[in-house]
Design a protein around this motif. Structure first.
Motif, mmCIF file in Angstrom:
data_model
loop_
_atom_site.group_PDB
_atom_site.id
_atom_site.type_symbol
_atom_site.label_atom_id
_atom_site.label_comp_id
_atom_site.label_asym_id
_atom_site.label_seq_id
_atom_site.Cartn_x
_atom_site.Cartn_y
_atom_site.Cartn_z
ATOM 1 N N ARG A 1 0.833 -1.208 0.000
ATOM 2 C CA ARG A 1 0.000 0.000 0.000
ATOM 3 C C ARG A 1 0.871 1.264 0.000
ATOM 4 O O ARG A 1 0.605 2.210 -0.750
ATOM 5 C CB ARG A 1 -0.911 -0.029 1.225
ATOM 6 N N THR B 1 -4.756 5.873 -1.270
ATOM 7 C CA THR B 1 -4.111 4.624 -0.880
ATOM 8 C C THR B 1 -3.209 4.837 0.335
ATOM 9 O O THR B 1 -3.234 4.054 1.286
ATOM 10 C CB THR B 1 -3.292 4.060 -2.061
ATOM 11 N N GLY C 1 -10.210 3.013 0.655
ATOM 12 C CA GLY C 1 -9.086 2.188 0.203
ATOM 13 C C GLY C 1 -9.388 1.303 -0.992
ATOM 14 O O GLY C 1 -8.600 1.228 -1.924
ATOM 15 N N ALA D 1 -7.862 1.740 -4.714
ATOM 16 C CA ALA D 1 -7.153 0.628 -5.354
ATOM 17 C C ALA D 1 -7.796 0.268 -6.691
ATOM 18 O O ALA D 1 -7.090 -0.028 -7.665
ATOM 19 C CB ALA D 1 -7.127 -0.580 -4.427
ATOM 20 N N LEU E 1 -5.199 -5.136 -2.953
ATOM 21 C CA LEU E 1 -5.738 -3.976 -2.239
ATOM 22 C C LEU E 1 -7.191 -3.707 -2.623
ATOM 23 O O LEU E 1 -7.948 -3.163 -1.824
ATOM 24 C CB LEU E 1 -4.870 -2.740 -2.493
ATOM 25 N N ALA F 1 -7.993 -0.972 2.931
ATOM 26 C CA ALA F 1 -6.994 -0.418 3.852
ATOM 27 C C ALA F 1 -7.505 -0.580 5.284
ATOM 28 O O ALA F 1 -7.944 0.378 5.912
ATOM 29 C CB ALA F 1 -6.739 1.053 3.525
ATOM 30 N N SER G 1 -5.421 3.596 8.751
ATOM 31 C CA SER G 1 -6.147 4.272 7.686
ATOM 32 C C SER G 1 -7.339 5.036 8.236
ATOM 33 O O SER G 1 -7.827 4.754 9.334
ATOM 34 C CB SER G 1 -6.649 3.236 6.674
#
Length: 176
Positions: A37, A108, A114, A118, A154, A159, A163
């Motif tokens: 990540r 990201t 997240g 991605a 991802l 995430a 995050s």
């Protein structure tokens, strides 16, 4: 039934019991994708900033311009129609790619939406693979395919630790 490791907050690990490893052996299960990540986030932020600050990149023609680059790869692209679409407004296409890379990279890195970030990174990598790096022979010399594959875990996982996503109330409830 084994529930395994879950995360809450900014990465607190909770063991739901079962046959999963406990303690330090469980850390890779939770934090294993964090280096990927960080790498993808930093790389895409850098790529976006590089495009935004490179003199002449958004021009239709000239040294280092997106227009000349797209015309150069048009006949060898897997999907020439994508290149033709980009050539209708090379500067606009270049700006969209640069801002997209910047948004994907920041999302990201910070873990903001997240999975969406991605998926955006995977879409950018897919479009670049089908146009710019398609002619790479052998195929593994082209980096866009590797980036596309790197985004996929991802997209699936998102995430979950360190995050902003992990701070969302709905996310915390699901994790608990």
């Amino acid at each position: 039934m084994a529930q395994g490791f879950r995360t809450t907050g900014l990465g607190t690990v909770h063991d739901g019991g079962g046959d999963r490893p406990r303690g330090l052996r469980g850390i890779p299960a939770v934090y294993g994708l964090l280096p990927l990540r960080v790498f993808l986030g930093v790389t895409f932020v850098y790529a976006g900033i590089d495009k935004l600050t490179t003199h002449g990149f958004f021009d239709s023609s000239g040294p280092g311009s997106i227009g000349d680059m797209m015309r150069g790869v048009r006949d060898s692209a897997a999907v020439p129609a994508l290149v033709d679409l980009a050539l209708k407004s090379p500067g606009g296409f270049g700006l969209a790619i640069a801002l997209g890379e910047l948004a994907v990279g920041i999302g990201t890195l910070l873990g903001i939406l997240g999975r969406v970030a991605a998926a955006g990174g995977a879409l950018i990598s897919l479009s670049l693979w089908l146009t710019v790096s398609w002619q790479s022979t052998p195929y593994y010399y082209g980096n866009d395919l590797a980036y596309l594959m790197a985004w996929l875990p991802l997209v699936v996982v998102g995430a979950p630790v360190l995050s902003f996503d992990s701070l969302l109330p709905g996310r915390r409830r699901r994790a608990a």
